[in-house]
Design a protein around this motif. Structure first.
Motif, mmCIF file in Angstrom:
data_model
loop_
_atom_site.group_PDB
_atom_site.id
_atom_site.type_symbol
_atom_site.label_atom_id
_atom_site.label_comp_id
_atom_site.label_asym_id
_atom_site.label_seq_id
_atom_site.Cartn_x
_atom_site.Cartn_y
_atom_site.Cartn_z
ATOM 1 N N TYR A 1 3.633 5.477 -0.196
ATOM 2 C CA TYR A 1 3.088 5.786 -1.518
ATOM 3 C C TYR A 1 1.580 5.591 -1.615
ATOM 4 O O TYR A 1 0.910 6.212 -2.449
ATOM 5 C CB TYR A 1 3.776 4.920 -2.582
ATOM 6 C CG TYR A 1 3.247 3.507 -2.672
ATOM 7 C CD1 TYR A 1 2.333 3.141 -3.660
ATOM 8 C CD2 TYR A 1 3.629 2.535 -1.754
ATOM 9 C CE1 TYR A 1 1.836 1.849 -3.739
ATOM 10 C CE2 TYR A 1 3.142 1.251 -1.824
ATOM 11 C CZ TYR A 1 2.239 0.907 -2.818
ATOM 12 O OH TYR A 1 1.736 -0.368 -2.873
ATOM 13 N N ASP A 2 1.017 4.736 -0.761
ATOM 14 C CA ASP A 2 -0.380 4.339 -0.938
ATOM 15 C C ASP A 2 -1.353 4.998 0.030
ATOM 16 O O ASP A 2 -2.475 4.533 0.200
ATOM 17 C CB ASP A 2 -0.513 2.814 -0.848
ATOM 18 C CG ASP A 2 0.054 2.242 0.446
ATOM 19 O OD1 ASP A 2 0.641 3.015 1.239
ATOM 20 O OD2 ASP A 2 -0.077 1.020 0.659
ATOM 21 N N ALA B 1 -0.531 13.812 -3.924
ATOM 22 C CA ALA B 1 0.908 13.621 -4.121
ATOM 23 C C ALA B 1 1.515 14.790 -4.885
ATOM 24 O O ALA B 1 2.618 15.262 -4.563
ATOM 25 C CB ALA B 1 1.157 12.308 -4.853
ATOM 26 N N LEU C 1 8.647 10.984 -2.992
ATOM 27 C CA LEU C 1 7.470 10.761 -3.825
ATOM 28 C C LEU C 1 7.817 10.797 -5.308
ATOM 29 O O LEU C 1 7.103 10.215 -6.129
ATOM 30 C CB LEU C 1 6.382 11.799 -3.510
ATOM 31 C CG LEU C 1 5.670 11.621 -2.160
ATOM 32 C CD1 LEU C 1 4.759 12.813 -1.887
ATOM 33 C CD2 LEU C 1 4.881 10.327 -2.111
ATOM 34 N N SER D 1 8.521 7.079 -5.466
ATOM 35 C CA SER D 1 7.419 6.177 -5.126
ATOM 36 C C SER D 1 6.118 6.501 -5.856
ATOM 37 O O SER D 1 5.276 5.628 -6.065
ATOM 38 C CB SER D 1 7.173 6.195 -3.611
ATOM 39 O OG SER D 1 6.796 7.491 -3.179
ATOM 40 N N ARG D 2 5.943 7.767 -6.270
ATOM 41 C CA ARG D 2 4.765 8.189 -7.040
ATOM 42 C C ARG D 2 5.232 9.015 -8.244
ATOM 43 O O ARG D 2 4.897 10.185 -8.390
ATOM 44 C CB ARG D 2 3.820 9.033 -6.163
ATOM 45 C CG ARG D 2 3.168 8.307 -5.006
ATOM 46 C CD ARG D 2 2.245 7.184 -5.449
ATOM 47 N NE ARG D 2 1.125 7.659 -6.226
ATOM 48 C CZ ARG D 2 -0.091 7.910 -5.705
ATOM 49 N NH1 ARG D 2 -0.322 7.712 -4.427
ATOM 50 N NH2 ARG D 2 -1.074 8.318 -6.478
ATOM 51 N N ASN E 1 7.530 -2.285 -9.990
ATOM 52 C CA ASN E 1 8.247 -1.236 -9.270
ATOM 53 C C ASN E 1 9.620 -1.729 -8.812
ATOM 54 O O ASN E 1 10.642 -1.078 -9.045
ATOM 55 C CB ASN E 1 7.402 -0.786 -8.073
ATOM 56 C CG ASN E 1 8.124 0.183 -7.164
ATOM 57 O OD1 ASN E 1 8.755 -0.218 -6.196
ATOM 58 N ND2 ASN E 1 8.009 1.466 -7.458
ATOM 59 N N GLY F 1 9.892 0.501 -0.362
ATOM 60 C CA GLY F 1 8.818 0.556 0.620
ATOM 61 C C GLY F 1 8.933 -0.608 1.575
ATOM 62 O O GLY F 1 8.789 -1.762 1.179
ATOM 63 N N ASP G 1 8.505 6.536 3.876
ATOM 64 C CA ASP G 1 9.268 6.076 2.715
ATOM 65 C C ASP G 1 10.506 6.957 2.571
ATOM 66 O O ASP G 1 10.461 8.169 2.835
ATOM 67 C CB ASP G 1 8.436 6.187 1.435
ATOM 68 C CG ASP G 1 7.622 4.933 1.156
ATOM 69 O OD1 ASP G 1 7.643 4.010 1.989
ATOM 70 O OD2 ASP G 1 6.938 4.894 0.109
#
Length: 413
Positions: free
Chosen positions: A25-26, A33, A45, A48-49, A136, A145, A405
């Motif tokens: 995610y980072d 994204a 994603l 995670s996003r 999260n 993650g 992920d």
């Protein structure tokens, strides 16, 4: 409480891994994204996003963002894209990037061992990022993650992992960046028990990457323990999702520096000052350091090779003798006036995956005046810092390849 244990992972069903697996995610911004999820309704994603499913400009730390992530996770389970394992398992995870291959174990690791520093850290965390991971985990009621851990290479463990990978993988995905991710489900009770015992025999594990995720897991566990009058220590919140690799298979790349100006010095004055603590030699080609204590410098269209003078290298301090520390303490701070590279916007960091050409590009643009290439920090140096209970300087390590992920998640039952 064992150091690690098997768990009933939540993972893509057969044939859906390509649809689900995503970069961590980072490693991308929101715009990237959003582009990555176009035409990919099952991309991890979306979990995670999740801001990618909300209007642009949404606060990434807003409650609605975390809630959207939970909604998307529930939807992927309800639609049968993700499913839980039938029995507690370990997962052998292999990453292949070009000629480099590393094979480790996906497991859940003990929060208690982390709290007692048997799982050792080497970085400070930032409160805002740690708080984000806590929210999260709490909202998803899952850890999605994995924390990237390292174990001192051990024949017993390495042999079991190698035996497992002789069969066909249960998941095999090649990501857009060309990195291959293979996963073998290991549920054989005898092998699971042998691995658990072998890890229990280790003195320590080391956090390579994921300090915020592991710190957040510890905070979540403490909160849930305090709220649970029947706490036994066996609850899933007492463990955090991790992938553990042997130290001798790690690939740490250089983490290079660029600086905006010479702190009022002319290029000639700057080079003269450097020569007091470094041997400096012009080079006709880009300088990729071949050993510790050696640096490349790109200034005014010219590459130089810098070699720190031996009397400047402390022998008894595992942090001060790191290459990043030697450059910071002998050049960047005293000559360029950058005392805190964490907060000073006159310095930036360039991962070695981008190559030396990126350093030249930055300086040639006129936005930056000087660049430095470094020799990569070794795994042994990182472990020595962690063993000493010390902290690495910022931007000391760049691990490649990155974990994916969505391969396996740890649900907090």
């Amino acid at each position: 409480m064992p150091l690690i244990k098997a768990f009933t992972g939540l993972r893509p069903i057969a044939g859906r891994a390509d649809d689900v697996v995503a970069p961590p995610y980072d490693v991308m911004n929101e715009a990237e994204a959003r582009t990555m999820v176009e035409g990919r309704p099952w991309s991890f994603l979306h979990i995670s996003r999740p801001e990618v499913d909300l209007p642009q400009g949404a606060d990434p730390y807003a409650a609605e963002v975390y809630a959207k992530g939970r909604e998307n996770l529930d939807r992927m389970v309800e639609e049968g894209v993700l499913a839980r394992e039938d029995k507690p398992s370990y997962y052998v995870y292999r990453l292949t990037m070009g000629d480099h291959m590393q094979t480790g174990l996906m497991a859940v690791a003990s929060v208690e061992a982390y709290d007692r520093n048997r799982i050792k850290k080497h970085e400070f965390t930032r409160p805002v990022k740690e708080d984000d991971r806590v929210r999260n985990i709490d909202t998803l009621n899952a850890q999605t993650g994995p924390v990237f851990l390292v174990y001192p290479a051990t024949e017993t463990i390495d042999r079991i992992l190698a035996e497992t990978t002789k069969g066909a993988p249960d998941m095999d995905v090649t990501a857009a960046d060309g990195v291959r991710h293979e996963l073998w489900v290991l549920s054989d009770e005898d092998k699971v028990n042998r691995l658990t015992r072998a890890f229990d025999a280790l003195d320590a594990l080391y956090v390579a990457d994921g300090h915020h995720r592991s710190a957040a897991a510890s905070r979540v566990a403490a909160t849930r323990k305090a709220a649970n009058p029947g706490h036994t220590g066996e609850e899933s919140y007492n463990y955090f999702l991790s992938v553990i690799f042997p130290h001798d298979q790690m690939q740490i790349l250089d983490y290079n520096r660029v600086v905006k100006d010479l702190n009022g010095l002319s290029p000639e004055e700057f080079v003269a000052q450097i020569s007091k603590t470094f041997i400096i030699e012009p080079s006709g080609e880009a300088v990729k350091p071949s050993r510790s204590g050696e640096y490349g410098m790109y200034l005014g269209g010219q590459w130089y090779r810098l070699t720190i003078k031996p009397d400047r290298i402390p022998q008894d301090d595992p942090v001060a003798r790191l290459d990043v520390s030697l450059l910071q303490n002998n050049l960047i701070a005293p000559l360029l006036g950058i005392e805190d590279p964490r907060t000073d916007n006159r310095i930036d960091f360039v991962g070695g995956i981008r190559g030396l050409g990126e350093l030249e590009k930055r300086v040639n643009s006129g936005d930056w005046q000087v660049a430095f290439s470094l020799y990569p920090t070794t795994m042994e140096a990182l472990m020595a810092v962690a063993d000493a209970g010390e902290v690495m300087p910022p931007k000391s390590t760049w691990f490649e390849p990155k974990l994916a992920d969505g391969l396996v998640s740890h649900v907090l039952d």
